[in-house]
Design an enzyme around this catalytic site. Structure first.
Site, PDB file in Angstrom:
ATOM      1  N   LYS A  30       0.854  -1.191   0.000  1.00 50.15           N
ATOM      2  CA  LYS A  30       0.000   0.000   0.000  1.00 50.15           C
ATOM      3  C   LYS A  30       0.888   1.238   0.000  1.00 50.15           C
ATOM      4  O   LYS A  30       1.940   1.258   0.653  1.00 50.15           O
ATOM      5  CB  LYS A  30      -0.897  -0.015   1.241  1.00 50.15           C
ATOM      6  CG  LYS A  30      -1.886   1.137   1.317  1.00 50.15           C
ATOM      7  CD  LYS A  30      -2.791   1.023   2.548  1.00 50.15           C
ATOM      8  CE  LYS A  30      -3.806   2.147   2.621  1.00 50.15           C
ATOM      9  NZ  LYS A  30      -4.663   2.045   3.821  1.00 50.15           N
ATOM     10  N   SER A  72      -9.640   2.403   3.127  1.00 49.90           N
ATOM     11  CA  SER A  72      -8.740   3.056   2.213  1.00 49.90           C
ATOM     12  C   SER A  72      -7.823   2.112   1.435  1.00 49.90           C
ATOM     13  O   SER A  72      -7.258   2.519   0.422  1.00 49.90           O
ATOM     14  CB  SER A  72      -7.872   4.072   2.972  1.00 49.90           C
ATOM     15  OG  SER A  72      -7.063   3.416   3.919  1.00 49.90           O
ATOM     16  N   SER A  74      -9.863   0.110   7.335  1.00 51.56           N
ATOM     17  CA  SER A  74      -9.313   0.168   5.981  1.00 51.56           C
ATOM     18  C   SER A  74      -8.708  -1.110   5.413  1.00 51.56           C
ATOM     19  O   SER A  74      -8.342  -1.122   4.241  1.00 51.56           O
ATOM     20  CB  SER A  74      -8.266   1.274   5.901  1.00 51.56           C
ATOM     21  OG  SER A  74      -8.902   2.494   5.686  1.00 51.56           O
TER      22      SER A  74
HETATM   23  N1  GLN Z   1     -13.013   4.842   6.650  1.00 57.24           N
HETATM   24  C1  GLN Z   1     -12.276   5.253   7.789  1.00 57.24           C
HETATM   25  C2  GLN Z   1     -11.832   6.679   7.640  1.00 57.24           C
HETATM   26  O1  GLN Z   1     -12.193   7.277   6.689  1.00 57.24           O
HETATM   27  C3  GLN Z   1     -11.126   4.344   8.041  1.00 57.24           C
HETATM   28  C4  GLN Z   1      -9.899   4.676   7.298  1.00 57.24           C
HETATM   29  C5  GLN Z   1      -8.738   3.798   7.666  1.00 57.24           C
HETATM   30  O2  GLN Z   1      -8.877   2.799   8.355  1.00 57.24           O
HETATM   31  N2  GLN Z   1      -7.570   4.219   7.253  1.00 57.24           N
HETATM   32  O3  GLN Z   1     -11.169   7.230   8.453  1.00 57.24           O
END
Ligand code: GLN
Length: 485
Positions: A78, A153, A177
């Site tokens: 990632k 994400s 994410s």
């Molecule tokens: N969807 C969550 C956010 O927008 C989680 C994001 C993540 O785990 N990096 O913060």
């Protein structure tokens, strides 16, 4: 095996160790397919010559008989992990083209055992989001359905594993994410205990929540690779001091006598099709000898507001380093220092990081700090205590949804609030720092994958992976591949 890109990590490892295929052949097969499937926009930076160099090195180690079992197996990282040989951008214009002078610990550990890097995967900018549409480099598509979000994400990571253009990928999970994109793309993903893998070299979003993890085809592959990235790192002040652990040890323990706790209220919040699949998975566990117990997690239900105070607060502080001097994009036109910083930040950050910086700065400001930030920290502690008590008194693992439905469409949730609210099932485990994973368990009537979530007590990843493996030994949802991939 005719198509190497369909193989699991375990299968690739066997083929490589027995010298039936070379690491260069494996890498080339993936590089070819990555080129052919570029339409997914799942990779941000691919450098075939570096990948093939790493593959040659792996072949050398294997020939010398000195290789680790995963030598030569490809992996995608990632774009939140910094890498020396590939650009590290966190999918932000702020870091466009940035070449790190060092590798993240997670990347370094996998390089040491000669896993071969395929490239960097797309994600929401600074890992803020649930769709991968917040990337400054264009959205990633879900290989099951181009209208559907791949999740986020880590949507690039889930997409490459689902499309079989990487056998395994690293991801990061701050509030869901790894788990949500895994569920949306029909792959298996694990977020381990906070502090078990090092955060060194992970571009920071919310430091008290950010956790590295693995996305793969199945729980066994997750166990094989996750075992290699956990471990104490003195460069990360919140790293847990535990000796290395082989997380494959409990894979065949089965679930006989295991108490699986189900927060029934959560199950009422999901769409009917998903609910059916979740109930079928529970039946499967019962038939394998587990006992299902109903549990209640009222404090965990406060997770979303708590998270959307704490995460932006930490983000606003972490992102202050991008000022065009210490780090990041620098505006070309400006008239003084302050103006340079303002313009650089305005040009470098996309709308979602800006929104979070504003929220975070607000909740940390004088007069609001106690009412928002301190209060949120207090409720966070109560949520963690509620999980502790549940594992102590009622059940061994928790089974619950990952999201309220299968992947939604890109146009479905356009306002930020409805996206924030959709994190309701993944956030509690993040706030409590618990290991949790997503396991494929069905496909909706319109062809989008379903997944369920498992949560265990701190540092019980081996048990968690065993519970997922027991299900995958007797079902084949994790083996489904989207048409054309
Ligand atoms: N969807 C969550 C956010 O927008 C989680 C994001 C993540 O785990 N990096 O913060």
């Amino acid at each position: 095996m005719t198509d190497l890109t369909q193989a699991t990590v375990k299968e690739l490892s066997q083929l490589l160790q027995s010298k039936e295929v070379s690491a260069v052949e494996v890498a080339q097969a993936y590089l070819n397919k990555m080129e052919a499937k570029k339409e997914l926009n799942a990779y941000l930076d691919v450098r075939p010559e570096v990948t093939l160099e790493q593959a040659k090195e792996a072949d050398k180690k294997i020939a010398e008989g000195k290789a680790s079992p995963l030598a030569g197996v490809p992996i995608a990282h990632k774009d939140i992990f910094v890498t020396k040989e590939w650009a590290s951008t966190a999918a932000s214009k702020m870091l466009e083209g940035y070449m790190s002078p060092f590798d993240a610990t997670v990347v370094e550990k996998l390089k040491e055992i000669n896993m071969v890097t395929l490239g960097k995967t797309n994600c929401d900018e600074f890992a803020m989001g649930s769709t991968t549409a917040n990337s400054a480099y264009g959205k990633t598509y879900n290989p099951w359905d181009k209208e559907a979000v791949p999740g986020g994400s880590s949507g690039g990571a889930s997409s490459v594993v689902a499309a079989r253009i990487a056998p395994v990928a690293t991801g990061t999970d701050t509030g869901g994410s790894i788990r949500q994109p895994s569920a949306f793309c029909g792959v298996t993903g694990i977020k381990p205990t906070y502090g078990r893998p090092s955060r060194w070299g992970m571009i920071a979003f919310a430091s008290s929540l950010d956790t590295a993890g693995i996305i793969a085809q199945d729980a066994e592959d997750c166990a094989l690779v996750l075992s290699q990235i956990i471990g104490f790192d003195k460069r990360d002040s919140t790293s847990i001091e535990l000796p290395p652990e082989d997380l494959t040890v409990s894979l065949n323990d089965g679930v006989k006598g295991l108490r699986i706790g189900v927060p029934r209220k959560w199950m009422e919040k999901v769409a009917p099709g998903l609910k059916q699949s979740l109930e079928a998975a529970l039946k499967q566990y019962e038939s394998l000898g587990a006992t299902i117990v109903d549990i209640d997690l009222p404090k965990a239900e406060l997770g979303v507001p708590v998270y959307y105070i704490i995460a932006p607060a930490e983000a606003s502080s972490n992102l202050s380093r991008f000022d065009g001097v210490r780090y990041g994009h620098r505006a070309e036109d400006y008239h003084d220092l302050l103006d340079m910083i303002k313009r650089s930040r305005d040009e470098g950050f996309g709308p979602e990081p800006k929104r979070r910086i504003l929220i975070g700065t607000y909740v940390l400001s004088h007069g609001y700090y106690d009412a928002y930030y301190i209060k949120a920290q207090q409720v966070r502690r109560l949520i963690a205590q509620e999980f502790d008590a549940t594992f102590k008194n009622l059940c061994d693992v928790i089974f619950c949804p990952v999201s309220t439905d299968a992947a939604f469409s890109f146009n479905d949730k356009s306002d930020p609030l409805s996206l924030y609210l959709s994190d309701l099932f993944t956030i509690p485990g993040s706030l409590a720092g618990l290991p949790s994973m997503s396991v494929p368990c069905g496909i909706s009537s319109n062809g989008r994958p379903y997944g369920f979530q498992l949560i265990a007590a701190k540092c019980k990843e081996a048990q968690l992976l065993g519970v997922a493996h027991a299900y995958q030994q007797t079902t084949d949802w994790h083996k489904k591949v989207p048409a054309g991939y």
